[in-house]
Design an enzyme around this catalytic site. Structure first.
Site, PDB file in Angstrom:
ATOM      1  N   LYS A 164     -36.346  16.375  35.095  1.00 40.42           N
ATOM      2  CA  LYS A 164     -35.301  16.936  35.950  1.00 40.42           C
ATOM      3  C   LYS A 164     -34.778  15.851  36.894  1.00 40.42           C
ATOM      4  O   LYS A 164     -35.508  14.891  37.117  1.00 40.42           O
ATOM      5  CB  LYS A 164     -35.849  18.135  36.710  1.00 40.42           C
ATOM      6  CG  LYS A 164     -36.650  17.776  37.964  1.00 40.42           C
ATOM      7  CD  LYS A 164     -36.896  19.021  38.757  1.00 40.42           C
ATOM      8  CE  LYS A 164     -37.549  18.846  40.055  1.00 40.42           C
ATOM      9  NZ  LYS A 164     -37.225  17.908  41.035  1.00 40.42           N
ATOM     10  N   TYR A 195     -44.473  21.737  36.447  1.00 38.91           N
ATOM     11  CA  TYR A 195     -45.267  22.905  36.828  1.00 38.91           C
ATOM     12  C   TYR A 195     -45.849  23.608  35.601  1.00 38.91           C
ATOM     13  O   TYR A 195     -46.882  24.246  35.667  1.00 38.91           O
ATOM     14  CB  TYR A 195     -44.442  23.859  37.711  1.00 38.91           C
ATOM     15  CG  TYR A 195     -44.702  23.520  39.162  1.00 38.91           C
ATOM     16  CD1 TYR A 195     -44.446  22.234  39.615  1.00 38.91           C
ATOM     17  CD2 TYR A 195     -45.274  24.432  40.040  1.00 38.91           C
ATOM     18  CE1 TYR A 195     -44.748  21.865  40.917  1.00 38.91           C
ATOM     19  CE2 TYR A 195     -45.580  24.073  41.346  1.00 38.91           C
ATOM     20  CZ  TYR A 195     -45.309  22.784  41.772  1.00 38.91           C
ATOM     21  OH  TYR A 195     -45.632  22.417  43.053  1.00 38.91           O
ATOM     22  N   LEU A 196     -45.170  23.464  34.469  1.00 37.63           N
ATOM     23  CA  LEU A 196     -45.680  24.106  33.254  1.00 37.63           C
ATOM     24  C   LEU A 196     -46.925  23.412  32.716  1.00 37.63           C
ATOM     25  O   LEU A 196     -47.601  23.912  31.825  1.00 37.63           O
ATOM     26  CB  LEU A 196     -44.587  24.131  32.182  1.00 37.63           C
ATOM     27  CG  LEU A 196     -43.450  25.098  32.480  1.00 37.63           C
ATOM     28  CD1 LEU A 196     -42.361  24.979  31.431  1.00 37.63           C
ATOM     29  CD2 LEU A 196     -43.963  26.526  32.537  1.00 37.63           C
ATOM     30  N   GLY A 197     -47.221  22.227  33.266  1.00 38.26           N
ATOM     31  CA  GLY A 197     -48.431  21.519  32.837  1.00 38.26           C
ATOM     32  C   GLY A 197     -49.602  21.804  33.758  1.00 38.26           C
ATOM     33  O   GLY A 197     -50.720  21.356  33.509  1.00 38.26           O
ATOM     34  N   HIS A 256     -39.259  24.794  39.177  1.00 41.16           N
ATOM     35  CA  HIS A 256     -40.710  25.036  39.200  1.00 41.16           C
ATOM     36  C   HIS A 256     -41.068  26.495  39.513  1.00 41.16           C
ATOM     37  O   HIS A 256     -41.850  27.122  38.807  1.00 41.16           O
ATOM     38  CB  HIS A 256     -41.397  24.143  40.250  1.00 41.16           C
ATOM     39  CG  HIS A 256     -41.104  22.678  40.098  1.00 41.16           C
ATOM     40  ND1 HIS A 256     -40.843  22.109  38.893  1.00 41.16           N
ATOM     41  CD2 HIS A 256     -41.051  21.659  41.008  1.00 41.16           C
ATOM     42  CE1 HIS A 256     -40.625  20.808  39.065  1.00 41.16           C
ATOM     43  NE2 HIS A 256     -40.738  20.509  40.333  1.00 41.16           N
ATOM     44  N   ARG A 477     -44.584  27.710  60.194  1.00 38.55           N
ATOM     45  CA  ARG A 477     -44.565  28.513  58.971  1.00 38.55           C
ATOM     46  C   ARG A 477     -43.158  28.691  58.407  1.00 38.55           C
ATOM     47  O   ARG A 477     -42.979  29.308  57.361  1.00 38.55           O
ATOM     48  CB  ARG A 477     -45.172  29.903  59.228  1.00 38.55           C
ATOM     49  CG  ARG A 477     -46.681  29.883  59.439  1.00 38.55           C
ATOM     50  CD  ARG A 477     -47.261  31.290  59.594  1.00 38.55           C
ATOM     51  NE  ARG A 477     -46.931  32.155  58.484  1.00 38.55           N
ATOM     52  CZ  ARG A 477     -46.192  33.244  58.552  1.00 38.55           C
ATOM     53  NH1 ARG A 477     -45.682  33.638  59.706  1.00 38.55           N
ATOM     54  NH2 ARG A 477     -45.937  33.968  57.498  1.00 38.55           N
TER      55      ARG A 477
HETATM   56  C1  BG6 Z   1     -40.832  17.591  42.521  1.00 38.47           C
HETATM   57  C2  BG6 Z   1     -39.908  17.658  43.695  1.00 38.47           C
HETATM   58  O1  BG6 Z   1     -40.198  18.055  41.359  1.00 38.47           O
HETATM   59  O2  BG6 Z   1     -41.982  18.384  42.770  1.00 38.47           O
HETATM   60  C3  BG6 Z   1     -40.608  17.200  44.957  1.00 38.47           C
HETATM   61  O3  BG6 Z   1     -38.777  16.830  43.450  1.00 38.47           O
HETATM   62  C4  BG6 Z   1     -41.886  17.983  45.154  1.00 38.47           C
HETATM   63  O4  BG6 Z   1     -39.765  17.334  46.098  1.00 38.47           O
HETATM   64  C5  BG6 Z   1     -42.728  17.957  43.893  1.00 38.47           C
HETATM   65  O5  BG6 Z   1     -42.594  17.375  46.238  1.00 38.47           O
HETATM   66  C6  BG6 Z   1     -43.935  18.861  44.002  1.00 38.47           C
HETATM   67  O6  BG6 Z   1     -44.785  18.631  42.921  1.00 38.47           O
HETATM   68  P1  BG6 Z   1     -46.349  18.859  43.105  1.00 38.47           P
HETATM   69  O7  BG6 Z   1     -46.904  18.654  41.731  1.00 38.47           O
HETATM   70  O8  BG6 Z   1     -46.813  17.850  44.105  1.00 38.47           O
HETATM   71  O9  BG6 Z   1     -46.515  20.240  43.600  1.00 38.47           O
END
Ligand code: BG6
Length: 510
Positions: A164, A195-197, A256, A477
């Site tokens: 992405k 995130y899918l991994g 994500h 928060r």
């Molecule tokens: C990325 C974003 O795709 O994902 C970042 O561009 C973000 O801004 C990151 O910090 C978060 O990934 P993870 O694996 O650290 O949760």
């Protein structure tokens, strides 16, 4: 220290074709941040755990001119070396990695890359090449075209992994697709959403469809709301220039968090094959109406109360007066039988009070009558840190009382699976791409459906310059009205102050 990764022997039962021994992985953008922080450490991880095909070679390609020695230093910079065995493995891995420098928009560089690959491949009749594009979006299409023209094997196969952002709205995403599709088939493209991994994201389908009691209650009759939260403790420090063009919604929510939502909400796939899973994901996305701006709040972080942490707009790389949201809460709905009326709340922010990503499925109130103010059940899937699944439930307080207490069924991975290593998201995904398994990659129609849901909101926020994000202090928060906003969708923030998880025993150990 957990050292074993459990892996399928190969891409069994999926119909996917694995890269054979002697294939080449090319990392484009090899001198960049993503490559050194994520791609190379993941490739090394796969090598270490014996998960790579035999005799694989890795070639780095980027514009920077550097010696092989400098390249090796750079790619091993983020690899941890806990002991001598790993050091030896790293030496072996480094010996598999070579480098070619060249431009991204001229044939010559790619022709040298091909000459280099041919030298490695020798007299092989069939050559198999996997191109990992760890590249900024502005060179993306041109590189994909140059690779196809100059580096596609005469016989054998090629795959590209792309990262992405896949555009910034529906139109630009379609444009990107249109520029890739005549040259690369959907089968050759692996669109990463890392995130899918993640282990816990991959666990969602097993939790849902492998447990009858979850399956039975997983619907509007029993679930009051689903909340998916992404929190980071740090701001954009130094990365504001990039971030400002996207904002939190495009950066982590449209991709994500929506992926996580899809896994929570989709129907049972016919099988675990890539296309069956992705068909169901697309189906649920198509049942989601576009987001109504009324169901959205946005925020931007301000200085911390003690003034030690900067406001978003204090970042030199951020344009003055930027209206870019660094926080958002968005409520989505799904118009199908299972989910009608259940709010799905996505919440994401930078510079907040903690760092975590979790899914919180809140069940409905039990029938009133015999209990007074008994809290709701909640299933929490903690994606990171400290992978865990816990179910908040009510029990009788032990003793001569009928008082109830909230307790939990708790599966904390580092206690239950203490001798297993949880793979990094990038390790899992690169292995899938090597194995030709598309299940955990984003399909073109899925991408299209996700942009359709978000684009009207993004345009509305971009165009209405009178909409400004609510300020929130760095380390808080989020905007002050957040709790009221969530409560208006029926979310009960139960037991705040009295319920603590994970439980800490008197000696401080978990
Ligand atoms: C990325 C974003 O795709 O994902 C970042 O561009 C973000 O801004 C990151 O910090 C978060 O990934 P993870 O694996 O650290 O949760």
């Amino acid at each position: 220290m957990a050292e074993t990764i459990i892996a399928n022997p190969k891409a069994a039962n999926t119909g996917a074709v694995s890269l054979p021994a002697g294939s080449i992985i090319v990392v484009l953008g090899a001198s960049g941040d993503l490559a050194k922080k994520k791609t190379y450490p993941a490739l090394f991880g796969l090598y270490r755990y014996g998960l790579m095909p035999k005799d694989i070679k890795i070639v780095g390609y980027a514009r920077t001119k550097m010696s092989e020695e400098d390249y090796h230093k750079r790619i091993s910079q983020y690899i941890k070396l806990p002991n001598e065995t790993v050091e030896t493995q790293l030496k072996e891995f480094i010996a598999m990695c070579t480098y070619v420098s060249g431009q991204y928009d001229q044939d010559e560089g790619f022709q040298s890359l091909t000459a280099h690959m041919k030298e490695i491949e020798g007299s092989k009749k069939e050559c198999h090449r996997l191109f990992y594009m760890a590249l900024p979006p502005n060179v993306f299409t041109t590189v994909a075209q140059h690779i196809k023209r100059n580096c596609y094997p005469e016989s054998g196969s090629a795959r590209i992994i792309i990262e992405k952002p896949f555009g910034h709205d529906l139109a630009s995403s379609r444009e990107l697709q249109a520029s890739l599709q005549p040259i690369w088939t959907e089968d050759e493209i692996f669109r990463i959403d890392h995130y899918l991994g993640k282990e816990m994201v991959k666990n969602i389908l097993i939790l849902r469809f492998g447990n009858e009691f979850f399956g039975a209650s997983w619907n509007k009759n029993h679930i009051s709301s689903v909340q998916i939260t992404f929190k980071e403790k740090f701001g954009t420090e130094g990365r504001g220039g990039y971030f400002d063009q996207f904002g939190i919604i495009r950066d982590v929510m449209q991709n994500h968090l929506l992926q996580v939502l899809t896994m929570i909400a989709m129907e049972r796939p016919v099988s675990f094959s890539a296309e069956d899973i992705r068909d169901e994901k697309v189906r649920v996305l198509k049942a989601m109406p576009i987001i109504d701006p009324k169901n959205v709040v946005i925020g931007q972080y301000d200085k911390s109360p003690d003034g030690t942490k900067p406001a978003y707009t204090d970042d030199d790389t951020v344009p003055k007066g930027s209206r870019c949201p660094t926080f958002a809460a968005i409520v989505l709905h799904i118009n199908n039988d299972r989910w009608d009326g259940v709010p799905f709340i996505l919440k994401a922010g930078k510079a907040l009070d903690s760092a975590k990503v979790e899914v919180r499925v809140q069940f409905k109130d039990v029938t009133s009558g015999i209990f007074k103010d008994i809290p709701r059940n909640e299933l929490v899937i903690r994606i990171q840190p400290d992978e865990s699944v816990y179910l908040k439930m009510n029990t009788k307080m032990p003793g001569l009382t009928t008082k109830t207490s909230v307790t939990e069924l708790d599966l904390t991975y580092n206690r239950r699976f203490s001798d297993l290593k949880i793979p990094e998201a990038y390790e899992a995904l690169i292995l899938d791409a090597i194995n030709g398994d598309h299940s955990n990659f984003v399909r073109d129609d899925e991408l299209d459906a996700s942009w359709k849901i978000f684009t009207p909101l993004l345009h509305y926020l971009d165009e209405n310059t009178d909409i400004v994000p609510a300020p929130y202090p760095y380390g808080s928060r989020g905007p002050a009205f957040l709790d009221d906003f969530l409560a208006s969708y029926g979310y009960a923030r139960e037991g705040v102050g009295m319920y603590q998880w994970p439980v800490t025993h008197a000696n401080g150990n978990l």
